[in-house]
Design a protein around this motif. Structure first.
Motif, PDB file in Angstrom:
ATOM      1  N   GLN A 196      -4.176  10.957   1.480  1.00  0.00           N
ATOM      2  CA  GLN A 196      -4.154  11.281   3.192  1.00  0.00           C
ATOM      3  C   GLN A 196      -4.755   9.951   3.769  1.00  0.00           C
ATOM      4  OE1 GLN A 196      -1.698  12.875   3.965  1.00  0.00           O
ATOM      5  NE2 GLN A 196      -2.229  12.467   5.971  1.00  0.00           N
ATOM      6  N   GLN A 197      -5.794   9.760   3.585  1.00  0.00           N
ATOM      7  CA  GLN A 197      -6.667   8.686   5.017  1.00  0.00           C
ATOM      8  C   GLN A 197      -6.163   7.037   4.195  1.00  0.00           C
ATOM      9  OE1 GLN A 197      -7.810  10.527   2.797  1.00  0.00           O
ATOM     10  NE2 GLN A 197      -9.934  11.336   2.967  1.00  0.00           N
ATOM     11  N   ILE A 198      -6.007   6.847   3.146  1.00  0.00           N
ATOM     12  CA  ILE A 198      -4.697   5.435   3.351  1.00  0.00           C
ATOM     13  C   ILE A 198      -3.729   5.587   3.807  1.00  0.00           C
ATOM     14  CG2 ILE A 198      -3.922   3.860   1.961  1.00  0.00           C
ATOM     15  CD1 ILE A 198      -6.510   4.029  -0.191  1.00  0.00           C
ATOM     16  N   LYS A 199      -2.614   6.397   3.242  1.00  0.00           N
ATOM     17  CA  LYS A 199      -1.438   5.984   4.164  1.00  0.00           C
ATOM     18  C   LYS A 199      -0.985   6.658   5.741  1.00  0.00           C
ATOM     19  CE  LYS A 199       0.256  10.483   4.077  1.00  0.00           C
ATOM     20  NZ  LYS A 199       1.635  11.879   3.085  1.00  0.00           N
ATOM     21  N   ALA A 209       8.177  18.387  -2.123  1.00  0.00           N
ATOM     22  CA  ALA A 209       7.368  19.175  -1.363  1.00  0.00           C
ATOM     23  C   ALA A 209       6.584  18.155   0.033  1.00  0.00           C
ATOM     24  CB  ALA A 209       6.741  20.430  -0.997  1.00  0.00           C
ATOM     25  N   GLU A 210       6.652  17.666  -0.762  1.00  0.00           N
ATOM     26  CA  GLU A 210       4.424  16.274   0.719  1.00  0.00           C
ATOM     27  C   GLU A 210       6.212  15.488   0.896  1.00  0.00           C
ATOM     28  OE1 GLU A 210       1.034  15.882  -1.177  1.00  0.00           O
ATOM     29  OE2 GLU A 210       1.686  15.857  -2.275  1.00  0.00           O
ATOM     30  N   SER A 211       7.065  14.869   0.725  1.00  0.00           N
ATOM     31  CA  SER A 211       7.898  14.012   0.794  1.00  0.00           C
ATOM     32  C   SER A 211       8.852  14.179   2.413  1.00  0.00           C
ATOM     33  CB  SER A 211       8.589  13.405  -0.673  1.00  0.00           C
ATOM     34  OG  SER A 211       9.883  14.514  -0.568  1.00  0.00           O
ATOM     35  N   ARG A 212       9.268  16.134   1.940  1.00  0.00           N
ATOM     36  CA  ARG A 212      10.179  16.818   2.704  1.00  0.00           C
ATOM     37  C   ARG A 212       9.170  16.880   4.190  1.00  0.00           C
ATOM     38  NH1 ARG A 212      11.742  18.755  -2.319  1.00  0.00           N
ATOM     39  NH2 ARG A 212      10.361  20.960  -2.079  1.00  0.00           N
ATOM     40  N   ARG A 213       8.025  17.097   3.611  1.00  0.00           N
ATOM     41  CA  ARG A 213       7.730  17.505   5.092  1.00  0.00           C
ATOM     42  C   ARG A 213       6.960  16.384   5.947  1.00  0.00           C
ATOM     43  NH1 ARG A 213       1.115  17.903   3.267  1.00  0.00           N
ATOM     44  NH2 ARG A 213       1.315  15.224   2.596  1.00  0.00           N
ATOM     45  N   ASP A 214       7.142  15.101   4.822  1.00  0.00           N
ATOM     46  CA  ASP A 214       6.600  13.023   6.098  1.00  0.00           C
ATOM     47  C   ASP A 214       8.165  13.317   6.888  1.00  0.00           C
ATOM     48  OD1 ASP A 214       3.569  14.021   5.122  1.00  0.00           O
ATOM     49  OD2 ASP A 214       3.628  12.572   3.302  1.00  0.00           O
ATOM     50  N   ALA A 215       9.031  13.517   6.358  1.00  0.00           N
ATOM     51  CA  ALA A 215       9.825  13.234   6.641  1.00  0.00           C
ATOM     52  C   ALA A 215      10.321  14.101   7.621  1.00  0.00           C
ATOM     53  CB  ALA A 215      11.583  13.467   5.412  1.00  0.00           C
ATOM     54  N   LEU A 216      10.038  15.323   7.950  1.00  0.00           N
ATOM     55  CA  LEU A 216      10.382  16.139   8.896  1.00  0.00           C
ATOM     56  C   LEU A 216       9.526  15.628  10.416  1.00  0.00           C
ATOM     57  CD1 LEU A 216      10.485  19.752   7.242  1.00  0.00           C
ATOM     58  CD2 LEU A 216      12.150  18.870   8.201  1.00  0.00           C
ATOM     59  N   LYS A 217       7.864  15.331   9.605  1.00  0.00           N
ATOM     60  CA  LYS A 217       6.911  14.914  10.273  1.00  0.00           C
ATOM     61  C   LYS A 217       7.502  13.941  11.185  1.00  0.00           C
ATOM     62  CE  LYS A 217       3.385  16.389   8.563  1.00  0.00           C
ATOM     63  NZ  LYS A 217       1.431  16.261   8.185  1.00  0.00           N
ATOM     64  N   THR A 242       0.838  -0.772  -0.280  1.00  0.00           N
ATOM     65  CA  THR A 242      -0.383   0.127   0.492  1.00  0.00           C
ATOM     66  C   THR A 242       1.087   0.861  -0.181  1.00  0.00           C
ATOM     67  OG1 THR A 242      -1.815  -1.358   1.461  1.00  0.00           O
ATOM     68  CG2 THR A 242      -1.882   1.403   1.070  1.00  0.00           C
ATOM     69  N   LEU A 243       1.752   1.171   0.856  1.00  0.00           N
ATOM     70  CA  LEU A 243       2.249   1.961   0.895  1.00  0.00           C
ATOM     71  C   LEU A 243       3.518   2.942  -0.509  1.00  0.00           C
ATOM     72  CD1 LEU A 243       4.102   1.927   4.484  1.00  0.00           C
ATOM     73  CD2 LEU A 243       2.301   3.503   3.299  1.00  0.00           C
ATOM     74  N   ARG A 244       3.991   1.680  -1.068  1.00  0.00           N
ATOM     75  CA  ARG A 244       4.442   1.697  -2.316  1.00  0.00           C
ATOM     76  C   ARG A 244       3.586   2.123  -3.538  1.00  0.00           C
ATOM     77  NH1 ARG A 244       6.089  -3.085  -1.973  1.00  0.00           N
ATOM     78  NH2 ARG A 244       7.615  -3.084  -0.762  1.00  0.00           N
ATOM     79  N   ASN A 245       2.922   1.692  -3.295  1.00  0.00           N
ATOM     80  CA  ASN A 245       1.843   2.268  -4.825  1.00  0.00           C
ATOM     81  C   ASN A 245       0.439   3.621  -3.944  1.00  0.00           C
ATOM     82  OD1 ASN A 245       2.709   0.551  -6.616  1.00  0.00           O
ATOM     83  ND2 ASN A 245       1.998  -1.723  -4.602  1.00  0.00           N
ATOM     84  N   LEU A 246       1.529   4.247  -3.843  1.00  0.00           N
ATOM     85  CA  LEU A 246       0.254   5.408  -2.700  1.00  0.00           C
ATOM     86  C   LEU A 246       0.432   6.239  -4.583  1.00  0.00           C
ATOM     87  CD1 LEU A 246       1.929   6.385   0.334  1.00  0.00           C
ATOM     88  CD2 LEU A 246      -0.552   5.421  -0.063  1.00  0.00           C
ATOM     89  N   HIS A 247       0.730   6.110  -5.207  1.00  0.00           N
ATOM     90  CA  HIS A 247       0.961   7.206  -6.475  1.00  0.00           C
ATOM     91  C   HIS A 247       0.019   6.899  -7.247  1.00  0.00           C
ATOM     92  CE1 HIS A 247       3.896   3.842  -6.972  1.00  0.00           C
ATOM     93  NE2 HIS A 247       3.138   3.909  -8.530  1.00  0.00           N
ATOM     94  N   LEU A 248      -0.739   5.365  -7.170  1.00  0.00           N
ATOM     95  CA  LEU A 248      -1.360   4.820  -8.327  1.00  0.00           C
ATOM     96  C   LEU A 248      -2.862   5.457  -7.299  1.00  0.00           C
ATOM     97  CD1 LEU A 248       0.016   1.451  -9.017  1.00  0.00           C
ATOM     98  CD2 LEU A 248       0.004   3.719 -10.362  1.00  0.00           C
ATOM     99  N   ILE A 249      -3.146   5.602  -5.980  1.00  0.00           N
ATOM    100  CA  ILE A 249      -4.728   5.803  -5.790  1.00  0.00           C
ATOM    101  C   ILE A 249      -4.921   7.158  -6.394  1.00  0.00           C
ATOM    102  CG2 ILE A 249      -5.754   6.241  -3.376  1.00  0.00           C
ATOM    103  CD1 ILE A 249      -3.666   4.337  -2.757  1.00  0.00           C
ATOM    104  N   SER A 250      -6.319   7.648  -6.340  1.00  0.00           N
ATOM    105  CA  SER A 250      -6.244   8.856  -6.442  1.00  0.00           C
ATOM    106  C   SER A 250      -6.186  10.089  -4.678  1.00  0.00           C
ATOM    107  CB  SER A 250      -8.012   8.289  -6.523  1.00  0.00           C
ATOM    108  OG  SER A 250      -8.481   8.541  -5.466  1.00  0.00           O
ATOM    109  N   PRO A 290      11.478   6.649  -7.235  1.00  0.00           N
ATOM    110  CA  PRO A 290      11.746   8.699  -7.040  1.00  0.00           C
ATOM    111  C   PRO A 290      10.315   8.499  -7.543  1.00  0.00           C
ATOM    112  CG  PRO A 290      12.014   5.863  -9.259  1.00  0.00           C
ATOM    113  CD  PRO A 290      12.055   5.968  -7.662  1.00  0.00           C
ATOM    114  N   GLU A 291       9.276   8.084  -6.930  1.00  0.00           N
ATOM    115  CA  GLU A 291       8.055   8.549  -6.990  1.00  0.00           C
ATOM    116  C   GLU A 291       7.445   9.088  -5.325  1.00  0.00           C
ATOM    117  OE1 GLU A 291       5.623   8.588  -9.134  1.00  0.00           O
ATOM    118  OE2 GLU A 291       6.038   6.956 -10.284  1.00  0.00           O
ATOM    119  N   GLU A 292       7.190  10.093  -5.472  1.00  0.00           N
ATOM    120  CA  GLU A 292       6.666  11.317  -4.154  1.00  0.00           C
ATOM    121  C   GLU A 292       6.293  10.270  -3.948  1.00  0.00           C
ATOM    122  OE1 GLU A 292       6.210  15.659  -2.895  1.00  0.00           O
ATOM    123  OE2 GLU A 292       5.212  15.105  -4.476  1.00  0.00           O
ATOM    124  N   MET A 293       5.030   9.601  -3.570  1.00  0.00           N
ATOM    125  CA  MET A 293       4.139   8.900  -2.877  1.00  0.00           C
ATOM    126  C   MET A 293       4.922   7.621  -2.155  1.00  0.00           C
ATOM    127  SD  MET A 293       1.134  10.519  -1.918  1.00  0.00           S
ATOM    128  CE  MET A 293       2.665  12.482  -2.027  1.00  0.00           C
TER     129      MET A 293
END
Length: 1135
Positions: free
Chosen positions: A665-668, A754-762, A652-660, A709-712
């Motif tokens: 956010q909810q699935i993650k 930017a979203e990956s940088r945000r989540d890394a900080l969290k 699920t985490l690996r294929n987040l980029h395939l989700i609408s 290479p996928e941000e999600m």
């Protein structure tokens, strides 16, 4: 439910709920009576004005449409409305168009109230027959503008046909003076009826009504019925449903025949019934693609069938004695379960008559109609089945029921299932579905049919032709129908079947005594509850809720019925999320429903085609299930299923980029929460220890995914690392922090991540909270002296992330996360290990947060203010090394935490500019303010500018403070040269400050260092720039700097004159305009002797003309003001 009017009709039969709709509706009476009377009263006045006439019609439609759902409110007012309109119609002086207008108003009333309630109000005396007939002579059936007139006249004529006198008595002498025979009134009416049965407008429907009332009259049926039926059958025979004309003719004819056989006396119609049935069979209507024709065919067939059978009330039918809700509830409270009154079936009907052979054909056609592709046809066939069964002997009626049950085969389509449900509901409502059928496939006595054949009762041979064994019990059929669904392509069918099954349950609740349904209460109640909360269609959920409510009220045997109804009412079940997540949890608390609901979810929903394992909804749901199973400490330790769960979370985490985007956010979050719970419960081998091999593999895998290479994917695994329990991070902390630190770095290939940088900080902040702080601890296990500096550097560096893309300032997400992480880490250190907090780090944290609190985005500013106040007024021990702590506590008291709305610029900027007086904060606050003052948002610019000028006013008389402020401002400019995010708004800020005299004190000294340095910075900023916005902003700054005396003024003028010959015409025009204003503002710049000429050159020159012409005028200005003419620099020639 299926057709809302049918249940309502049933309610009116009892009289129990007749007033409910009126009480529950929005209207209680016809409140537009006065306006309606006025509208109708001034029809003659508006007749000549086309616009006023259309306005009156439209207003009347609006008034009437308000009563579409409560038309009975019109009843007390129908008479006077009709009188006002018929006065116009019957007035022989009324123009024809005015008569047509009156009939249009009459039709609008009829459309809302229905013609049946309206019909009786037409004048129907003997004297009215001839005038109405005469009106038809002026009608043109092909005039499509006046069809309402013909429609209403036909209805009126049908009412006059009810006069109790023979029409021949109204004819008088039919011979004319010339010896010709006048047409009789009877012939005239029949001619009118026949002619309008084949027109293409709505008058055709009214003509059918006219025929039904005219042909069935005692005097007419003897003379004209046979002839009219011949005409009708000939019309049907020569018409084809494949042409428009044929469809129209067949429609009118079928309507007329159906009405005749409905309203005519049986003994009058019976001689013709077989012939009409044979003709109807020849029309092959079931093959037509015209829904209305098929419906009319079914309607006519059932009327013919009822004609073949004598009208009677079946003695064998089931009768429920008590149908009052109040009485039923009282009986339930007293536990009186015995039936009040119920007729027991005798072995055979004493008065059985022969059943004509034609009835078999009728039943066959009705059974075919139950499987039609359109609902209205199936509904009409179901009503026909119910009506026919009520006149059949018990055994034959049971054969009909058996044939209906044949519709519930999985070889049949959803249409057959739907039609079968409608038929069962009709049979149940009429008492024709005996209680023994509820549990068994056949009733006792059905085997006697063959024995009675020799006694004159003809069996319906084809009804049981497909009965190759015992049929399903009715209740079992309905339970299957409540969950019926069939996948077709990318969608499914069956919602109408489930809705109709709810209608059956609703009908059964009203039809049977409680003790008849008692054996099935558990199954029916569970099935209805499941449909009400778990059906994917909102209509079905509401239908199931209504059926459940009816059973609770009528039967009184459903477990916890009232409690469930208060939660799962009609409106509550409208929201699917509320049904699944709230209502279902409440109902599952009752043990009677827990197991059926769980079984349904496992059997039907988990593997549903619309949410397979790869589906978004299923991924989130399964992750939530994993989390809850883990938190419930289910005994799966060491089970292979744990590895399956782990795989699912990772996938699920690996294929987040395939989700609408709306579900990511909810699935993650669900996957991360599931991972944390799973690891905490099932991955600890020894207390505080994980399996080393598994730990190594997991950390290695997750760190590798951070380079995806996928941000999600980076987002998901960053948060996953942050959610790991402490024993999994033990010995791996440095690796994990290094991997997350790499995610926060900006590189050209992942600039927009930017979203990956945000989540890394969290994740970094959460890890720090998880492992804790120990000053002298190991950097691989805890936050300590060795790694704290690197962590702070990572977080502080992210406060300078101002990345923008098509979504806007996406770097704001990173800055917000960085501020939150800094706050959490600093408060953690201040509470547990304050000695790790260095003074320089604390100062940088506070200054950077103060900068964010003074910038232009409201959300970021409010968040920064919250962090600033949290650090200043921490609930634990005070944070050490805060610069100017005493001044800060005075400027920002604790009360401001709750009382100030930092989102509002009007409240935030007056407070944040106070920090300009504190040297440690001045640079960063000024950096943020420059962006806000020079921004685009009107409220932000206004409030920040006012606050800044208020501060500047306070230091105007303090040269030292002003020097310090000016030096800091120039330092901000110098540090951000060619950084357009800061430099462009800073130029706008400087322009406003110079224009408002903020630096007037510097004008007393020639070549003041402030203006000299400012000029140099401005020249450097615009050097070789093609940014129009930046160039225009610099023009304003140069014009403002003219007020400074000395050589700097001449250099500023030179810059302005250079811009007067800029390659961009817009820049030249803007420069000339602002220089003109500058000359007017600063009169000392230009001598009085040349002022007029300078003004003339500036105003009269077309500065957007060709450069050679403009250059000459520019040079003229240089001569007038004593500025050296700029010299063209020749371009180096190519070698």
């Amino acid at each position: 439910m299926v057709l809302s009017e049918e249940p309502a009709a049933g309610a009116r039969e009892d009289g129990a709920e007749e007033g409910a709709q009126a009480r529950g509706g929005a209207l209680e009476a016809f409140g537009d009576s006065a306006e309606t009377r006025e509208l109708l009263g001034r029809l003659r006045a508006v007749f000549g004005d086309r616009a006023a006439q259309e306005g009156a019609l439209e207003r009347f439609r609006v008034i009437m449409d308000k009563y579409q759902e409560q038309p009975h409110l019109l009843d007390p007012h129908l008479e006077w409305m009709m009188d006002l309109l018929l006065d116009i119609v019957q007035d022989k002086t009324s123009p024809g168009d005015l008569v047509h207008l009156a009939f249009k108003f009459l039709y609008i009333i009829t459309k809302v109230r229905g013609y049946k309630a309206f019909l009786r109000l037409f004048p129907h005396e003997v004297a009215d027959v001839q005038p109405v007939l005469d009106m038809f002579t002026h009608q043109n059936p092909k005039d499509h503008e006046t069809w309402e007139t013909r429609y209403m006249l036909l209805l009126w004529l049908s009412m006059t046909c009810l006069i109790p006198f023979d029409f021949s008595r109204l004819d008088g002498n039919l011979l004319t003076q010339r010896g010709q025979v006048r047409m009789s009134i009877m012939d005239r009416i029949l001619q009118i009826a026949e002619s309008y049965l084949v027109v293409s407008d709505k008058a055709r429907d009214a003509a059918a009504v006219l025929v039904s009332k005219f042909v069935t009259r005692p005097d007419v049926k003897q003379k004209k019925m046979a002839g009219f039926l011949d005409w009708s059958l000939c019309t049907l025979a020569r018409s084809s449903f494949q042409t428009i004309e044929g469809v129209i003719a067949m429609d009118g004819t079928l309507q007329a025949l159906a009405q005749i056989f409905k309203h005519g006396k049986r003994e009058d119609c019976l001689p013709y019934a077989a012939t009409v049935l044979a003709c109807l069979d020849g029309c092959r209507l079931p093959d037509s693609n015209q829904t209305l024709l098929r419906k009319l065919g079914v309607k006519l067939v059932q009327r013919l069938g009822l004609t073949f059978l004598k009208p009677k009330v079946a003695k064998w039918r089931y009768q429920r004695g008590c149908r009052s809700l109040a009485a039923n509830l009282q009986l339930c409270a007293q536990s009186q379960t015995g039936p009040q009154m119920r007729a027991k079936t005798p072995d055979s009907d004493a008065d059985d008559d022969d059943v004509p052979e034609e009835v078999e054909s009728v039943i066959e056609q009705l059974l075919v109609g139950l499987k039609d592709k359109d609902t209205i046809v199936r509904w009409s066939a179901a009503k026909g089945i119910g009506r026919m069964a009520g006149r059949l002997p018990k055994e034959l009626a049971d054969d009909v029921v058996g044939s209906v049950l044949d519709c519930f085969s999985f070889q049949e389509t959803d249409n057959a299932w739907h039609g079968g449900c409608l038929a069962l509901a009709e049979l149940g409502r009429r008492g024709l579905l005996l209680p023994s059928r509820l549990a068994d496939g056949a009733v006792e006595g059905s085997s006697e049919v063959s024995e009675q054949e020799n006694d004159g009762i003809k069996p319906l041979k084809t009804l049981c032709a497909k009965d190759s064994g015992r049929r399903w019990p009715v209740v079992a059929v309905i339970l299957k129908a409540l969950t019926y669904e069939e996948k077709r392509g990318a969608c499914s069918v069956g919602a109408n079947v489930r809705d109709a099954a709810c209608y059956v349950c609703w009908a059964f609740a009203r039809a049977y005594e409680p003790q008849e349904l008692k054996p099935f209460v558990a199954e029916i109640s569970s099935a209805l509850v499941i449909a009400a909360v778990f059906d994917r269609n909102v209509t079905c959920r509401r239908a199931a809720s209504a059926a459940f409510q009816e059973n609770v009220g009528r039967q009184g045997t459903f477990p916890h019925g009232i409690d469930i109804l208060t939660t799962a009412d009609y409106f509550a079940v409208g929201n699917r999320s509320n049904c699944f997540l709230v209502i279902s949890m409440f109902i599952a608390g009752f043990p009677e429903y827990t197991r059926p609901m769980v079984d349904h979810l496992v059997a039907k929903k988990i593997n549903h085609w619309d949410g397979g394992l790869g589906g978004e909804l299923m991924r989130q749901a399964v992750c939530v299930l994993i989390e809850n199973l883990s938190l419930s400490k289910m005994p799966f330790r060491g089970d292979a299923v744990i590895d399956g769960w782990q795989w699912l979370i990772n996938d699920t985490l690996r294929n987040l980029h395939l989700i609408s985007s709306h579900s990511k956010q909810q699935i993650k979050e669900a996957a991360v929460s599931a991972l944390a719970a799973l690891c905490s419960e099932y991955r600890m081998e020894e207390p505080g220890e994980a399996d080393p091999a598994w730990q190594e593999e997991l950390i290695k895998q997750y760190l590798a995914e951070l380079q995806s290479p996928e941000e999600m994917t980076r987002c998901g695994f960053s948060l996953a690392l942050g959610a790991l329990p402490g024993f999994v991070l033990k010995g791996k902390l440095q690796q994990v922090l290094a991997g997350l630190r790499a995610v926060t770095h900006i590189s050209p290939e992942d600039l927009s991540f930017a979203e990956s940088r945000r989540d890394a900080l969290k994740a970094i902040a959460r890890i720090c909270q998880t492992v804790g702080v120990k000053a002298e601890g190991s950097p691989d296990e805890v936050v300590c002296r060795e790694n704290i500096s690197q962590i702070y550097c990572t977080l502080l560096d992210c406060l300078s992330d101002y990345t923008t893309d098509s979504r806007g300032d996406v770097g704001a997400w990173v800055r917000e996360a960085a501020m939150t992480s800094l706050m959490d880490l600093t408060l953690l250190l201040g509470r547990d290990q304050p000695e790790l907090l260095e003074a320089r780090v604390c100062e940088r944290v506070m200054c950077c947060v103060a900068q964010q609190a003074s910038e232009k985005i409201d959300r970021v500013r409010a968040h920064a203010a919250h962090v600033f106040m949290a650090l200043l007024h921490s609930d634990g021990p005070p944070i050490p090394h805060l610069p100017h702590r005493g001044d800060l506590q005075e400027l920002f008291p604790r009360s401001d935490v709750a009382s100030v709305n930092w989102n509002a610029p009007s409240q935030a900027f007056p407070r944040i500019t106070r920090l300009l007086g504190l040297p440690a904060y001045r640079y960063h606050v000024l950096l943020g303010l420059a962006v806000s003052v020079g921004g685009l948002t009107e409220s932000t610019v206004r409030c920040s500018t006012q606050s800044l000028f208020e501060y500047m006013k306070g230091i105007q008389d303090d040269p030292q403070a002003l020097e310090g402020f000016g030096g800091t401002l120039l330092q901000v400019f110098e540090d951000n040269l060619l950084n357009d995010r800061v430099s462009v708004p800073l130029l706008k800020t400087l322009d406003q400050m110079l224009a408002n005299g903020c630096f007037d004190i510097f004008t007393t000294e020639e070549n003041h260092p402030f203006c000299v340095r400012l000029l140099a910075l401005c020249k450097e900023e615009i050097k070789k720039s093609k940014d129009v916005q930046k160039l225009r902003s610099s023009i304003g700054v140069f014009c403002g700097m003219v007020q400074f005396p000395g050589d700097v003024r001449r250099k500023v003028l030179l810059q302005l004159f250079l811009l007067l010959c800029h390659p961009f015409p817009m820049i030249r025009k803007t420069t000339a305009s602002q220089v003109y204003e500058m000359v007017l503002t600063y009169s000392s710049v230009v001598g009085m002797d040349v002022l007029d000429e300078v003004m003339a050159v500036l105003s009269s020159t077309a500065w957007d003309s060709e450069l050679p012409l403009v250059r000459g005028q520019r040079n003229r200005l240089c001569d007038l003001l004593g500025v050296p003419r700029p010299q063209l620099v020749p371009k180096p020639s190519a070698c």
